[in-house]
Design an enzyme around this catalytic site. Structure first.
Site, mmCIF file in Angstrom:
data_model
loop_
_atom_site.group_PDB
_atom_site.id
_atom_site.type_symbol
_atom_site.label_atom_id
_atom_site.label_comp_id
_atom_site.label_asym_id
_atom_site.label_seq_id
_atom_site.Cartn_x
_atom_site.Cartn_y
_atom_site.Cartn_z
ATOM 1 N N CYS A 25 0.730 -1.316 0.100
ATOM 2 C CA CYS A 25 0.153 -0.036 -0.115
ATOM 3 C C CYS A 25 1.000 1.074 0.019
ATOM 4 O O CYS A 25 1.653 1.599 0.954
ATOM 5 C CB CYS A 25 -0.799 -0.142 1.217
ATOM 6 S SG CYS A 25 -1.743 1.471 1.616
ATOM 7 N N CYS A 56 -0.018 3.573 2.784
ATOM 8 C CA CYS A 56 0.595 3.233 3.995
ATOM 9 C C CYS A 56 2.214 3.696 4.132
ATOM 10 O O CYS A 56 2.694 3.884 5.431
ATOM 11 C CB CYS A 56 0.295 1.550 3.994
ATOM 12 S SG CYS A 56 -1.194 1.046 4.093
#
Length: 145
Positions: free
Chosen positions: A70, A73
């Site tokens: 991600c 993230c």
């Protein structure tokens, strides 16, 4: 449970310790493994460590549900680390990899990442999805404490 001596879970061995509140940011060490209890660092947590912190830590626990693939993230990771230093005596900061802990992510209905969930006394008190910078993350956490 006296508020002036909260229980704190050791990030190294998961032992539960009682620490005088005035010593939280003062180099308190685990009674079992002698490692520092409060370091101002993010604690990587699998399901057992996550459960231990929620059940026993009397400091609020902020969890970043994330995944290595991600992009948001990964870009938020430095802000989460910085916030761990800022809030080191106010909250525990855990990271749960949703790829490794799919059952945990499912149990907490994590549908998008990053998702931040704030727990107090083992119960969810706030949730937000999306990447944030360190100042916004600290402000959001303090608003919800």
């Amino acid at each position: 449970m006296p508020a002036d001596t909260p229980q704190v879970v050791c990030p190294h061995c998961q032992a539960v310790n009682r620490v005088p509140a005035h010593r939280l940011g003062d180099g308190a060490r685990c009674g079992k493994c002698r490692e520092p209890l409060i370091e101002g660092k993010v604690i990587p947590a699998g399901a057992p460590a996550f459960e231990r912190h929620l059940a026993n830590d009397e400091l609020p626990v902020l969890v970043d549900f994330w995944a290595p693939w991600c992009g948001p993230c990964r870009s938020m990771a430095p802000a989460f680390e910085a916030t761990a230093k800022t809030l080191m005596t106010e909250a525990r900061m855990l990271k749960v990899n949703t790829e490794d802990e799919q059952a945990l992510a499912g149990r907490y209905n994590i549908r998008s990442i990053p998702t931040l969930v704030l727990f107090r006394g083992g119960r969810e008190v706030a949730r937000i999805s999306g990447a944030m910078d360190a100042s916004r993350l600290a402000a959001w956490t303090r608003e919800n404490l």
